[in-house]
Scaffold this motif. Structure first.
Motif, PDB file in Angstrom:
ATOM      1  N   PHE A  24       0.861  -1.194   0.000  1.00 20.36           N
ATOM      2  CA  PHE A  24       0.000   0.000   0.000  1.00 20.36           C
ATOM      3  C   PHE A  24       0.889   1.233   0.000  1.00 20.36           C
ATOM      4  N   GLY A  25       0.397   2.304  -0.628  1.00 22.95           N
ATOM      5  CA  GLY A  25       1.103   3.580  -0.579  1.00 22.95           C
ATOM      6  C   GLY A  25       2.392   3.585  -1.386  1.00 22.95           C
ATOM      7  N   TYR A  26       3.455   4.132  -0.800  1.00 18.63           N
ATOM      8  CA  TYR A  26       4.705   4.336  -1.522  1.00 18.63           C
ATOM      9  C   TYR A  26       5.882   3.690  -0.806  1.00 18.63           C
ATOM     10  N   ASP A  27       6.639   2.934  -1.563  1.00 19.42           N
ATOM     11  CA  ASP A  27       7.881   2.360  -1.067  1.00 19.42           C
ATOM     12  C   ASP A  27       9.022   3.081  -1.784  1.00 19.42           C
ATOM     13  N   PRO A  28       9.926   3.744  -1.053  1.00 18.88           N
ATOM     14  CA  PRO A  28      10.991   4.522  -1.690  1.00 18.88           C
ATOM     15  C   PRO A  28      11.802   3.731  -2.713  1.00 18.88           C
ATOM     16  N   GLU A  29      12.082   2.468  -2.411  1.00 13.80           N
ATOM     17  CA  GLU A  29      12.857   1.650  -3.342  1.00 13.80           C
ATOM     18  C   GLU A  29      12.073   1.374  -4.623  1.00 13.80           C
ATOM     19  N   ALA A  30      10.777   1.125  -4.477  1.00  6.37           N
ATOM     20  CA  ALA A  30       9.947   0.850  -5.645  1.00  6.37           C
ATOM     21  C   ALA A  30       9.824   2.087  -6.530  1.00  6.37           C
ATOM     22  N   VAL A  31       9.609   3.243  -5.919  1.00  9.24           N
ATOM     23  CA  VAL A  31       9.512   4.497  -6.670  1.00  9.24           C
ATOM     24  C   VAL A  31      10.828   4.767  -7.392  1.00  9.24           C
ATOM     25  N   SER A  32      11.937   4.566  -6.686  1.00 11.38           N
ATOM     26  CA  SER A  32      13.264   4.780  -7.276  1.00 11.38           C
ATOM     27  C   SER A  32      13.503   3.848  -8.453  1.00 11.38           C
ATOM     28  N   SER A  33      13.022   2.616  -8.339  1.00 10.17           N
ATOM     29  CA  SER A  33      13.196   1.641  -9.411  1.00 10.17           C
ATOM     30  C   SER A  33      12.450   2.067 -10.675  1.00 10.17           C
ATOM     31  N   VAL A  34      11.226   2.575 -10.494  1.00  4.04           N
ATOM     32  CA  VAL A  34      10.446   3.066 -11.636  1.00  4.04           C
ATOM     33  C   VAL A  34      11.191   4.208 -12.317  1.00  4.04           C
ATOM     34  N   VAL A  35      11.669   5.139 -11.524  1.00  2.65           N
ATOM     35  CA  VAL A  35      12.378   6.307 -12.052  1.00  2.65           C
ATOM     36  C   VAL A  35      13.635   5.895 -12.811  1.00  2.65           C
ATOM     37  N   GLU A  36      14.400   4.979 -12.250  1.00  2.00           N
ATOM     38  CA  GLU A  36      15.642   4.546 -12.890  1.00  2.00           C
ATOM     39  C   GLU A  36      15.386   3.893 -14.241  1.00  2.00           C
ATOM     40  N   ARG A  37      14.322   3.054 -14.318  1.00  2.00           N
ATOM     41  CA  ARG A  37      14.035   2.362 -15.565  1.00  2.00           C
ATOM     42  C   ARG A  37      13.547   3.320 -16.649  1.00  2.00           C
ATOM     43  N   VAL A  38      12.711   4.270 -16.269  1.00  2.00           N
ATOM     44  CA  VAL A  38      12.222   5.240 -17.257  1.00  2.00           C
ATOM     45  C   VAL A  38      13.349   6.180 -17.687  1.00  2.00           C
ATOM     46  N   LYS A  39      14.167   6.604 -16.740  1.00  2.00           N
ATOM     47  CA  LYS A  39      15.300   7.483 -17.057  1.00  2.00           C
ATOM     48  C   LYS A  39      16.257   6.790 -18.024  1.00  2.00           C
ATOM     49  N   GLU A  40      16.528   5.517 -17.792  1.00  2.00           N
ATOM     50  CA  GLU A  40      17.401   4.757 -18.682  1.00  2.00           C
ATOM     51  C   GLU A  40      16.789   4.654 -20.078  1.00  2.00           C
ATOM     52  N   ALA A  41      15.477   4.421 -20.139  1.00  2.00           N
ATOM     53  CA  ALA A  41      14.797   4.291 -21.426  1.00  2.00           C
ATOM     54  C   ALA A  41      14.902   5.572 -22.248  1.00  2.00           C
ATOM     55  N   MET A  42      14.889   6.703 -21.573  1.00  2.00           N
ATOM     56  CA  MET A  42      14.954   7.985 -22.274  1.00  2.00           C
ATOM     57  C   MET A  42      16.301   8.193 -22.955  1.00  2.00           C
ATOM     58  N   THR A  43      17.337   7.460 -22.537  1.00  2.00           N
ATOM     59  CA  THR A  43      18.651   7.581 -23.173  1.00  2.00           C
ATOM     60  C   THR A  43      18.630   7.016 -24.593  1.00  2.00           C
ATOM     61  N   LEU A  44      17.592   6.261 -24.944  1.00  2.00           N
ATOM     62  CA  LEU A  44      17.468   5.710 -26.290  1.00  2.00           C
ATOM     63  C   LEU A  44      16.958   6.751 -27.278  1.00  2.00           C
ATOM     64  N   GLY A  45      16.621   7.927 -26.762  1.00  2.00           N
ATOM     65  CA  GLY A  45      16.144   8.995 -27.629  1.00  2.00           C
ATOM     66  C   GLY A  45      14.651   9.016 -27.845  1.00  2.00           C
ATOM     67  N   VAL A  46      13.922   8.174 -27.130  1.00  2.00           N
ATOM     68  CA  VAL A  46      12.475   8.114 -27.271  1.00  2.00           C
ATOM     69  C   VAL A  46      11.810   9.164 -26.384  1.00  2.00           C
ATOM     70  N   GLU A  47      10.738   9.753 -26.886  1.00  2.00           N
ATOM     71  CA  GLU A  47       9.945  10.702 -26.094  1.00  2.00           C
ATOM     72  C   GLU A  47       8.889   9.904 -25.341  1.00  2.00           C
ATOM     73  N   ILE A  48       8.803  10.105 -24.019  1.00  2.00           N
ATOM     74  CA  ILE A  48       7.921   9.278 -23.193  1.00  2.00           C
ATOM     75  C   ILE A  48       6.882  10.108 -22.451  1.00  2.00           C
ATOM     76  N   ALA A  49       5.628   9.710 -22.634  1.00  2.00           N
ATOM     77  CA  ALA A  49       4.526  10.212 -21.820  1.00  2.00           C
ATOM     78  C   ALA A  49       4.179   9.092 -20.856  1.00  2.00           C
ATOM     79  N   LEU A  50       3.667   9.433 -19.690  1.00  2.00           N
ATOM     80  CA  LEU A  50       3.445   8.436 -18.646  1.00  2.00           C
ATOM     81  C   LEU A  50       2.066   8.601 -18.012  1.00  2.00           C
ATOM     82  N   VAL A  51       1.396   7.482 -17.805  1.00  2.00           N
ATOM     83  CA  VAL A  51       0.158   7.449 -17.031  1.00  2.00           C
ATOM     84  C   VAL A  51       0.336   6.415 -15.941  1.00  2.00           C
TER      85      VAL A  51
END
Length: 238
Positions: A24-51
Motif C-alpha cells: 500500500f502507498g509508496y515504497d521509496p525503493e519501488a519508486v526509485s526503481s520506476v524512475v531509474e528504468r524510465v530514465k534509462e529508457a529515455m537515453t534511447l532517444g524516445v519521447e515518453i509520456a506516462l500514465v
C-alpha cells in the motif's frame, strides 16, 4: 542497445508498481526503481509520456462494488492518480529528469490543466510528461485515459507495463500448455477473446491503429528491450 524503434510512446504503469513490498502507498525503493528504468529508457532517444494508475491507494470499481456511488468512487481514483503523479514528479526531478504533469481536471496550483499543444511541445523538448486524473470522467479506466492521451499527443505505441510478459493463448497459470504471442493482430485478440485491456481502450487503439505492447515491467531490462524492438519479452498488438 542503440536507439528506440519508436519516436514517441505512452507508458502506462500500475499504481502497485509504487508500493513495493509494503502492499500500500509508496515504497521509496519501488519508486526509485520506476524512475531509474524510465530514465534509462529515455537515453534511447524516445519521447515518453506516462500514465500511472491508482491501485496502491484506491480502486474506484472496488469502492463502487462495496456500495459507494460509482461517480464518487471514480473521482477518488482520479485524485489518487494525481497523488501518484506528484510523487513521481518529485522523484524524477530528484533524479535529474525534466518532467511536467498535466491533469484532466482543474487542480491549479498543484498541477496544470491538460493542454495538448503544450504537452506535445514539452515531449519534443525531451521532457517526460505525466498525465494525471484519467480522462476526468467517471466510468473510464486509466487504460482508456492512456489510449486517449497517446492518440492526442501522436504516440506510436501504448506500452502497458504489467506483471505478465505478454499475451498468451490461455491463462498460463491455469494452462501449462499456453504459449505467448510475440505479435498478434487486433482482430485475433477479439476472435480469441483475449483480455488485453478494457474494451473501450482496446477499441480506441484498434480503430486508430495504435500499437499496444504488453510486457512485464518487473523483468530486468524489459522496457529497454521493448523500445529497442526486442519482442521476446512481450507481445505487440497491431
Amino acid at each position: 542497445m542503440g536507439k528506440s524503434v519508436y519516436k514517441r510512446v505512452l507508458l502506462k504503469i500500475s499504481g502497485e508498481s509504487l508500493q513495493g513490498k509494503q502492499g500500500f502507498g509508496y515504497d521509496p525503493e519501488a519508486v526509485s526503481s520506476v524512475v531509474e528504468r524510465v530514465k534509462e529508457a529515455m537515453t534511447l532517444g524516445v519521447e515518453i509520456a506516462l500514465v500511472v494508475g491508482a491501485g496502491n491507494i484506491w480502486r474506484g470499481l472496488k469502492g463502487a462494488k462495496s456500495g459507494m456511488d460509482r461517480v464518487s468512487a471514480d473521482q477518488m481514483g482520479m485524485l489518487a492518480t494525481a497523488m501518484n503523479s506528484l510523487c513521481l514528479k518529485n522523484a524524477f526531478l530528484a533524479a535529474g529528469v525534466d518532467v511536467e504533469v498535466h491533469s484532466a481536471i482543474g487542480m491549479e496550483p498543484f498541477i496544470q490543466r491538460f493542454n495538448r499543444d503544450l504537452a506535445m511541445k514539452q515531449l519534443s523538448e525531451g521532457k517526460l510528461v505525466i498525465f494525471a486524473c484519467g480522462t476526468g470522467l467517471s466510468h473510464f479506466t486509466t487504460d482508456t485515459a492512456s489510449a486517449l492521451r497517446a492518440l492526442e499527443v501522436n504516440c506510436q505505441a501504448l506500452l502497458k507495463a504489467t506483471k505478465v510478459n505478454g499475451v498468451y493463448t490461455a491463462d498460463p497459470k491455469k494452462d501449462p500448455t499456453a504459449t505467448r504471442f510475440e505479435t498478434i493482430s487486433f482482430a485475433e485478440v477479439l476472435s480469441r477473446k483475449l483480455g488485453v485491456m478494457d474494451s473501450t481502450a482496446f477499441s480506441l487503439c484498434s480503430d486508430n491503429n495504435l500499437h499496444i505492447v504488453i510486457f512485464n515491467f518487473d523483468e530486468p531490462n524489459a522496457l529497454m528491450k521493448i523500445l529497442s524492438g526486442d519482442n521476446s519479452v512481450g507481445t505487440v498488438v497491431s
